[in-house]
Design a protein around this motif. Structure first.
Motif, mmCIF file in Angstrom:
data_model
loop_
_atom_site.group_PDB
_atom_site.id
_atom_site.type_symbol
_atom_site.label_atom_id
_atom_site.label_comp_id
_atom_site.label_asym_id
_atom_site.label_seq_id
_atom_site.Cartn_x
_atom_site.Cartn_y
_atom_site.Cartn_z
ATOM 1 N N VAL A 299 0.832 -1.207 0.000
ATOM 2 C CA VAL A 299 0.000 0.000 0.000
ATOM 3 C C VAL A 299 0.868 1.258 0.000
ATOM 4 O O VAL A 299 0.548 2.253 -0.650
ATOM 5 C CB VAL A 299 -0.959 -0.008 1.202
ATOM 6 N N GLU A 300 1.980 1.234 0.730
ATOM 7 C CA GLU A 300 2.843 2.404 0.834
ATOM 8 C C GLU A 300 3.917 2.450 -0.249
ATOM 9 O O GLU A 300 4.714 3.390 -0.292
ATOM 10 C CB GLU A 300 3.512 2.425 2.216
ATOM 11 N N SER A 301 3.945 1.487 -1.142
ATOM 12 C CA SER A 301 4.979 1.440 -2.168
ATOM 13 C C SER A 301 4.747 2.500 -3.235
ATOM 14 O O SER A 301 3.621 2.958 -3.460
ATOM 15 C CB SER A 301 5.008 0.055 -2.816
ATOM 16 N N ASN A 302 5.830 2.884 -3.902
ATOM 17 C CA ASN A 302 5.694 3.850 -4.993
ATOM 18 C C ASN A 302 4.828 3.301 -6.116
ATOM 19 O O ASN A 302 4.051 4.041 -6.729
ATOM 20 C CB ASN A 302 7.079 4.271 -5.525
ATOM 21 N N PHE A 303 4.922 2.007 -6.401
ATOM 22 C CA PHE A 303 4.063 1.399 -7.413
ATOM 23 C C PHE A 303 2.589 1.666 -7.130
ATOM 24 O O PHE A 303 1.838 2.125 -7.990
ATOM 25 C CB PHE A 303 4.279 -0.126 -7.439
ATOM 26 N N HIS A 304 2.166 1.334 -5.921
ATOM 27 C CA HIS A 304 0.743 1.402 -5.585
ATOM 28 C C HIS A 304 0.251 2.839 -5.479
ATOM 29 O O HIS A 304 -0.893 3.135 -5.826
ATOM 30 C CB HIS A 304 0.481 0.655 -4.280
ATOM 31 N N LYS A 305 1.086 3.722 -5.003
ATOM 32 C CA LYS A 305 0.670 5.121 -4.881
ATOM 33 C C LYS A 305 0.476 5.776 -6.251
ATOM 34 O O LYS A 305 -0.386 6.628 -6.425
ATOM 35 C CB LYS A 305 1.695 5.902 -4.063
ATOM 36 N N LEU A 306 1.290 5.380 -7.211
ATOM 37 C CA LEU A 306 1.244 6.013 -8.523
ATOM 38 C C LEU A 306 0.194 5.400 -9.441
ATOM 39 O O LEU A 306 -0.464 6.120 -10.197
ATOM 40 C CB LEU A 306 2.628 5.953 -9.176
ATOM 41 N N VAL A 307 0.027 4.085 -9.393
ATOM 42 C CA VAL A 307 -1.011 3.417 -10.189
ATOM 43 C C VAL A 307 -1.663 2.355 -9.294
ATOM 44 O O VAL A 307 -1.347 1.168 -9.369
ATOM 45 C CB VAL A 307 -0.439 2.756 -11.463
ATOM 46 N N PRO A 308 -2.578 2.785 -8.401
ATOM 47 C CA PRO A 308 -3.174 1.849 -7.435
ATOM 48 C C PRO A 308 -3.822 0.646 -8.126
ATOM 49 O O PRO A 308 -4.528 0.791 -9.119
ATOM 50 C CB PRO A 308 -4.228 2.710 -6.732
ATOM 51 N N GLY A 309 -3.519 -0.535 -7.582
ATOM 52 C CA GLY A 309 -4.178 -1.744 -8.042
ATOM 53 C C GLY A 309 -3.552 -2.430 -9.228
ATOM 54 O O GLY A 309 -3.977 -3.528 -9.594
#
Length: 853
Positions: free
Chosen positions: A478-488
């Motif tokens: 949830v706190e990763s850059n991946f998820h923050k930038l393109v959730p899901g």
């Protein structure tokens, strides 16, 4: 091979073990107590004997029963030792059926917290949820479909349902059956826009904004938004720096620049929409050293994250940095050459943790725990024996494989004066070196330059470098850059919408999605080129898909034909079709990619999941056939199973950083054995590894019978447990010489590293032998004729065995259980041989008149 039942038992054991120990699960605890109250409402028809699985840092996962009930539902009230900022829990039963996924309590005040959770809802509520009808969630799951969830079931046929921003085509229950439900789908007449604004309104239930859901995991999304350019991240020049971010679901994006690593606010620069869901910006002038992040607006919420493609970072990886990479090259970098490698099977891999090598005072290494500590030569330990790099070089191994050296989360780089330890399997910034191994983590360039210095030095000493890569998960999804930038998008999900957890650490990355696959390939290629690496070890490779791994290998071989790729091909429980998983069962679909052979590992010493289980070298009977298969690189000659097809696909090993060291396993399985007996059993195992086909893999310190004092999972244990013990190296000097001799024997004789399955099948002949003993010959052939024949015997009995050799001849003794060498120790004549107890014997006779080199 091990039965499927045993493999499933082992798999369940490791998953449960990983749930209890990995640091991703919580924030570090101090002394004190944490009082927790959890209220749980189970769904009608979903009533089982539920309990809780609870974990926190420095506290293993444990079962916590519900102890009461109230009007809301079941209640569990318990106290944890230690004060925590974050506690994880799972609603499950003793059969490990789960109601939802991992849940996190993140609001804890004065050591107390109280939360409410409901069946089918992964949200953690910090006040009792209202029973008034309401829309809990509306998510865009396809380009023509929105899934709506309510807290109270409703009759969808007669409900007044409205959708702003699009026209409704039809409303259908999510299960396709009952119209009375709390979950249904709105089908739309037109195509939905992932950047659009939509709201669902239901009479009596209120309204809810539509958020991005499973739509990002559809093939159509990948088709529309896949970006194949090579300029993601920042592109530096002396005159300007360009930025490109992939964030197709963002309504707006900003580049945020900072002056200091600890600044809380920065200058925000709007980014422009680019092609295929990308956003761009350009800053003029020389931006070398500039700190930056990205901000994206997803729905009505702004998220800020570090650039996933960034190659340099501030201390603790909190901000990305623009970097002039040419300035990080050490002197001679461009011209230095890699050591030669003719065949993958010529590799002998030595697995090492950067800090372990130098941290002990007796190491005589100045830069303790640092990349530069690996580069120091001339260091001496007890009895004047070489330590550090000189020791490794003296062994004769070909590759040094480093546990993760990219930027990981759990070591605080601002507090390096305090003892901190972690293996590094908690990724934060994949393309950035770990700052705690540098002499100055505050300067983004230093860690890069010093890592290059380490690689250059190792190459200069004739050693190739393998990097342990962990693309299968991140520290916190949830706190990763991946998820923050393109959730899901970047992770796999279960059918109930929770994160998949085949890794056992809370999330699985989705390598099959085009942009995640692209990232893994791009990142791998970047490390191989920029740092001149020679190989990768893929952590939990079985989480990835076959196509991705083949594309990675293809790209790496294009960069360097001698590059080696291997990984953990375990069959893990992730939502990916069985025939697509990059595991051992699909090895034939991945030529040129090697897998750790756990079958010979456990066959030699016993299961790593059962402490007292024994194997061939420590007293278990009827293991001969299993070890024979390991000796021949686990190959399946008749191709009746989908398995290894070539010896380069197999890593032969008996211990690694995971699980008990071989010495510690012997302490458990043979507690009454004498010191000398345990040393003999240990040497027997290592000699089998180094005389077997495939690629041998050694754990650093295995040569001096490394102990971690019974700690089977030392990922965060102190230096006293993990350090390379140079005092022990002196104590076991004779055994180190034995290992050195075995390595030289292997390197000097191609018979022990054949390159094709047909060669192995043709040239190895197993002989009849007494129980608990294996005997065989290997014919070593030149271009047109046989050059030499080797006889090898492994005696796991407690007594010597008299054995009849295949021919009466003059035999050169190369290994006799006490000594090992590529040169003859002495000769014997005739056809009678006494194989000492718990020993390996290797003999050689020449079969041609031409002298061998």
């Amino acid at each position: 091979m091990v039965s499927n039942k045993k493999r499933m038992t082992a798999l369940l054991a490791i998953i449960c073990l990983l749930f209890t120990v990995f640091p991703q699960m919580s924030i570090k605890a101090e002394t004190g107590k944490t009082e927790v109250t959890i209220h749980y409402k189970e769904a009608a028809g979903n009533q089982k004997d539920w309990n809780l699985w609870v974990w926190a840092d420095n506290l293993d996962g444990h079962v916590q029963p519900f102890t009461g009930e109230d009007e809301f539902g079941k209640v569990a009230h318990f106290t944890l030792d230690g004060t925590y900022e974050r506690v994880g829990f799972i609603v499950r039963n003793d059969a490990w059926d789960k109601d939802g996924g991992d849940r996190w309590i993140e609001q804890i005040h004065d050591g107390k917290t109280e939360v409410w959770v409901m069946s089918g809802d992964d949200e953690v509520y910090y006040s009792e949820p209202s029973n008034e009808p309401a829309i809990k969630k509306a998510s865009m799951d396809h380009f023509d479909e929105i899934t709506v969830t309510t807290n109270v079931p409703m009759e969808t046929k007669n409900a007044a349902i409205e959708l702003s921003g699009a026209d409704i085509k039809e409303v259908v229950p999510a299960d396709g059956e009952s119209s009375v439900t709390n979950k249904f789908k709105i089908k739309t007449k037109g195509k939905l826009d992932v950047r659009g604004t939509y709201k669902v309104k239901i009479q009596g239930y209120g309204e809810q904004a539509v958020e991005i859901g499973g739509i990002v995991r559809t093939k159509e999304f990948d088709r529309l938004y896949y970006y194949d350019g090579d300029d993601l991240g920042n592109t530096y020049s002396r005159y300007s720096t360009k930025f490109r971010l992939w964030a197709p679901t963002a309504k707006e994006a900003k580049l945020v620049v900072y002056e200091r690593w600890d600044d809380q606010t920065g200058k925000e620069i709007p980014m422009k929409q680019g092609e295929r869901g990308t956003w761009t910006a350009k800053l003029r002038g020389n931006q070398d050293g500039l700190l930056y992040t990205y901000k994206v607006k997803i729905g009505d919420k702004w998220n800020e994250a570090v650039d996933p493609y960034v190659r340099a970072a501030s201390v603790n990886g909190l901000k990305g940095a623009v970097i002039n990479l040419s300035k990080t090259d050490p002197k001679g970098w461009a011209k230095h050459k890699k050591p030669k490698l003719k065949n993958p099977e010529d590799s002998i891999i030595y697995e090492l943790h950067v800090r372990d090598l130098s941290i002990q005072p007796e190491s005589d290494i100045e830069q303790k725990g640092k990349f530069l500590g690996v580069t120091e030569t001339g260091t001496k330990g007890p009895n004047g024996l070489p330590t550090g790099l000189d020791h490794i070089k003296s062994l004769g191994v070909t590759h040094v494989q480093f546990l993760p050296i990219y930027d990981y989360k759990t070591v605080d780089e601002t507090k390096l004066d305090q003892p901190q330890y972690n293996w590094g399997y908690d990724p934060q910034n994949f393309n950035v070196p770990e700052g705690s191994y540098s002499t100055n983590p505050y300067d983004p360039a230093v860690r890069i330059k010093e890592l290059k210095q380490m690689v250059q030095t190792l190459h200069g000493e004739g050693l190739r470098v393998v990097m342990d890569v962990v693309y299968n998960h991140m520290f916190d999804a949830v706190e990763s850059n991946f998820h923050k930038l393109v959730p899901g998008y970047y992770y796999r999900y279960n059918e109930d919408g929770t994160f998949a957890n085949g890794t056992g650490v809370g999330n699985d990355t989705a390598s099959e999605r085009k942009m995640m696959r692209k990232f893994i390939i791009d990142s791998s290629a970047y490390w191989a080129r920029e740092y001149k690496l020679d190989g990768f070890r893929f952590d939990l490779m079985g989480i990835h898909d076959v196509d991705t791994m083949n594309l990675v290998r293809k790209e790496l071989k294009r960069i360097d034909p001698t590059f080696i790729v291997h990984g953990e091909g375990w069959d893990l429980n992730t939502p990916l079709a069985a025939d697509r998983k990059a595991n051992q069962k699909n090895a034939e679909k991945m030529p040129g990619i090697a897998h750790f052979n756990d079958d010979i590992r456990d066959g030699l010493k016993g299961s790593v999941f059962i402490d007292q289980d024994k194997g061939f070298i420590n007293g278990k009977a009827n293991m001969e056939d299993r070890i024979k298969k390991g000796i021949t690189a686990g190959l399946d000659y008749d191709k009746s199973q989908a398995t290894y097809r070539d010896p380069e696909q197999v890593l032969t090993y008996v211990e690694a950083h995971d699980n008990h060291t071989l010495w510690d396993k012997l302490e458990l399985t043979n507690p009454n054995a004498s010191y000398e007996e345990k040393k003999q059993r240990h040497k027997l195992a290592s000699s089998i590894i180094l005389t077997s086909q495939g690629i041998p893999f050694l754990h650093a310190g295995q040569e001096f019978m490394r102990t971690k004092y019974g700690d089977h999972n030392s990922y965060k244990s102190p230096d006293s447990i993990n350090q390379m013990d140079w005092k022990r190296n002196a104590e076991f000097a004779h055994e180190v010489d034995y290992m050195r001799g075995l390595i030289e024997l292997r390197k000097q004789n191609a018979a022990f590293r054949m390159t094709t399955a047909s060669d192995i099948k043709e040239n190895i002949r197993f002989m009849d032998a007494p129980a608990n003993m294996i005997a065989y010959t290997i014919d070593q052939r030149g271009k047109r004729k046989q050059e030499a024949q080797f006889f090898i015997a492994h005696n796991a009995n407690n007594s010597a065995i008299e054995f009849t050799l295949p021919d009466k001849a003059t035999w050169k003794v190369l290994v006799d259980g006490e000594h090992a060498s590529a040169k003859p120790l002495y000769t014997i004549k005739g056809n009678q041989l006494v194989v000492p107890a718990l020993s390996t014997v290797v003999l050689q006779r020449e079969t041609s008149m031409k002298k061998r080199r």
